[in-house]
Design a protein around this motif. Structure first.
Motif: not given
Ligand SMILES: Cc1cc2nc3c(=O)[nH]c(=O)nc-3n(C[C@H](O)[C@H](O)[C@H](O)COP(=O)(O)OP(=O)(O)OC[C@H]3O[C@@H](n4cnc5c(N)ncnc54)[C@H](O)[C@@H]3O)c2cc1C
Lengths: 313, 248
Positions: A200-202, A225-227, A239-242, A258-260, A277-279
């Motif tokens: 994910g973004r992390g 991957a996450s979005r 790669y996008q799962v969701g 990935i935050s979930g 795995i998340n901090k």
């Molecule tokens: C219409 C719409 C459709 C969407 N469709 C999808 C979809 O199909 N799939 C999808 O995934 N999302 C989708 N989203 C987006 C979704 O709402 C979230 O924004 C997205 O999933 C967040 O991705 P993320 O978890 O990678 O990022 P974040 O929410 O920013 O989470 C990042 C995580 O990484 C952790 N982290 C950061 N650094 C570290 C580190 N060094 N070690 C360990 N952990 C760390 C943080 O604690 C955090 O929990 C959609 C949103 C909308 C509005």
């Protein structure tokens, strides 16, 4: 009663998602026919003829069907639609693209992404990113359905159907293929892999995905991957799962950084075992994870690779 | 060129909906509603085409209850020029919506209709494709890039294997994917201005469309719940637990 399944393929091989749609067709009942529309797709038609439970394979081959654009698929399927009580395709981007077009022309509802067949006219499908499951009964004489591949068993290879040739339509003047940039990878396909590891973004950058890829290669896993990771350009869109990406249900799903969010969970929460795995110990991903590791991924993921090595991977 | 942009009012994407105890549907009382995120992307794309001088007018259409007017106002505040509100129950199926939109398209004669690829409430992913079929127009779904090319458009589409570019002649239907653009926020002056932009009030009967549902909802249930898991202390612990679970 008879059911038509439209095969998913790349002209060279039959995509496994088709097998799930054939299983769903079997649950609806009646003779099962499979339509293979493509270009130089004889091998696909032959593979489809081996599917368990399939009576006839209809093979239409032409330039116009090379990429199975929606307009050509509409013309092709409408010519034969009369004979069928239900028309199914896997809920891939292909099926999602052309099936509603066919439904509208037949003046029937689109029944998208079904996860179960309750009766020949009654189906379950997820709504609200899978936070609710809706059971619908169709009042239409003909059903047009896409099938979520992860929730149906894959039909096996015990059949020997006859292959019939269908006339292919002329290409539509209004729409034409220009080019494709397909992701190339030696790893298994995301939708079909037994193990998926997603970042994910992390992950912070595309380069950092290398630590995930190393683990993937040890495990023979696919990378997802996450979005947020796709939007940030770390990895390609496929790669996008969701909810709005791919739906996966592997034996093991490992979510890293990935935050979930509900939209992500919609694509992976039917996995057999989930690891997060998340901090951040409050991250919602831990609510669905069977095993949660609160740790910095840049430390934990290389360690995971090492431990797997020790374990003989 | 005139662009038609259908927009839907849905539960906000941040809301985790709850199923009603009697399984008749999801509980929408006091839940935040917003424009469907994919529709926002559609409105944004239309505005960008207008800003590039490729479009003259943007008409936002919504089919839904009285409050769908707010969704149209949001589109107007972002930059659409006028609205059409077709009053109907929230539950009109994609086929019914597509039939109404077809009738509107025949009146308005747009050259391009941009819709969201799916609404995040029913997740059907069908209205744009159905409308294209009814109008006999080409479709470019799941778009991540839209460019003028000759007399038509080159549209890059997000597909399972990667990206695909197709050329469609106009008039055409485009449905948006997430990465087409990042929608703007409406500024306060534009929100004020939007209040004076006209919205036509219509009904499905005005267009002679029967919106009776084709799908009878028998029940809406909770998805299976996952068992709560455990936290592991170390990577080594994780690997041994995964081995015991038989997935490694
Ligand atoms: C219409 C719409 C459709 C969407 N469709 C999808 C979809 O199909 N799939 C999808 O995934 N999302 C989708 N989203 C987006 C979704 O709402 C979230 O924004 C997205 O999933 C967040 O991705 P993320 O978890 O990678 O990022 P974040 O929410 O920013 O989470 C990042 C995580 O990484 C952790 N982290 C950061 N650094 C570290 C580190 N060094 N070690 C360990 N952990 C760390 C943080 O604690 C955090 O929990 C959609 C949103 C909308 C509005």
């Amino acid at each position: 009663m008879s059911v038509l399944v439209i095969a998913e393929h790349d002209n060279a091989s039959l995509n496994d998602a088709t097998r799930a749609a054939v299983t769903a067709a079997g649950q609806i009942g009646g003779d099962i026919h499979v339509l293979v529309a493509g270009k130089d797709a004889k091998a696909v038609a032959e593979a489809a003829a081996k599917l368990d439970g399939v009576k006839t394979v209809l093979h239409a081959d032409s330039d116009a069907l090379d990429k199975r654009l929606a307009e050509a698929m509409e013309t092709l399927v409408l010519k034969i639609a009369d004979k069928y009580d239900a028309i199914l395709a896997p809920a891939t981007t292909g099926g999602k693209n052309f099936m509603p077009r066919i439904a509208a022309k037949l003046d029937v509802a689109m029944i998208s992404d079904i996860t179960s067949v309750e009766a020949p006219d009654t189906f379950v499908r997820p709504i609200y990113a899978g936070n609710a499951m809706m059971t619908v009964k169709s009042k239409d004489a003909k059903k047009v359905i896409t099938v979520r591949p992860t929730t149906f068993e894959k039909a096996g290879d015990g059949g020997s159907a006859a292959i019939e040739t269908l006339d292919a339509p002329a290409p539509a003047a209004s729409s034409k293929f220009v080019r494709e940039e397909l992701s190339k990878s030696d790893r298994p396909e995301l939708a079909q892999a037994k193990i998926v590891i997603s970042g994910g973004r992390g992950m912070g950058s595309g380069e950092n995905f290398a630590i995930i890829e190393k683990v993937a290669d040890k495990l023979g896993a696919a990378v997802g991957a996450s979005r947020a990771a796709v939007d940030a350009g770390f990895v390609p869109n496929d790669y996008q799962v969701g909810q709005t990406g791919k739906v996966v249900a592997p034996e093991l799903y490992i979510a890293v950084g990935i935050s979930g969010a509900i939209q992500h969970l919609a694509g992976m929460k039917d996995s057999k075992v989930i690891v997060a795995i998340n901090k951040d110990e409050e991250a919602p991903i831990f609510q669905v994870a069977d095993y949660g590791l609160v740790a910095d991924l840049f430390k934990a993921v290389p360690e995971l690779e090492e431990e797997l090595g020790k374990a003989g991977y | 060129m005139k662009i038609l942009v259908p927009v839907k009012r849905v539960v906000d994407y941040n809301v985790k909906v709850r199923v009603k105890p009697d399984q008749s549907g999801v509980d929408l009382a006091n839940v935040k509603m917003s424009m469907n995120p994919f529709c926002e992307i559609a409105v944004e794309e239309a505005i960008r085409l207008k800003e590039k001088g490729l479009a003259e007018e943007i008409v936002a259409v919504s089919i839904g209850p009285a409050q769908a007017q707010e969704t149209i106002r949001t589109a107007l505040a972002m930059g659409a020029d006028r609205g059409i509100h077709v009053t109907a129950d929230a539950g009109v199926e994609p086929l019914g919506v597509a039939k109404i939109l077809k009738a509107i398209a025949e009146e308005e004669k747009p050259e391009l209709i941009i819709l969201g690829k799916q609404a995040i409430d029913d997740d059907t992913n069908a209205t744009g494709q159905m409308l294209a079929a009814l109008l006999g127009w080409p479709q470019a779904t799941f778009a991540s890039k839209v460019e003028k090319e000759g007399d038509g458009l080159n549209v890059t589409r997000e597909i399972d294997g990667g990206l695909q570019t197709i050329h469609v002649s106009l008039p055409a239907i485009v449905t948006t994917d997430l990465r087409l653009n990042e929608p703007r926020y409406a500024s306060l002056p534009n929100i004020m201005k939007a209040k004076r932009k006209p919205i036509d009030a219509k009904t499905p009967e005005d267009y002679g469309v029967d919106v009776a549902p084709r799908l009878e909802v028998l029940k809406v249930a909770e998805p299976p719940k996952r068992q709560a898991g455990v936290k592991v202390e170390s990577v080594a612990d994780l690997v041994s637990k995964l081995k015991n679970a038989g997935v490694l």
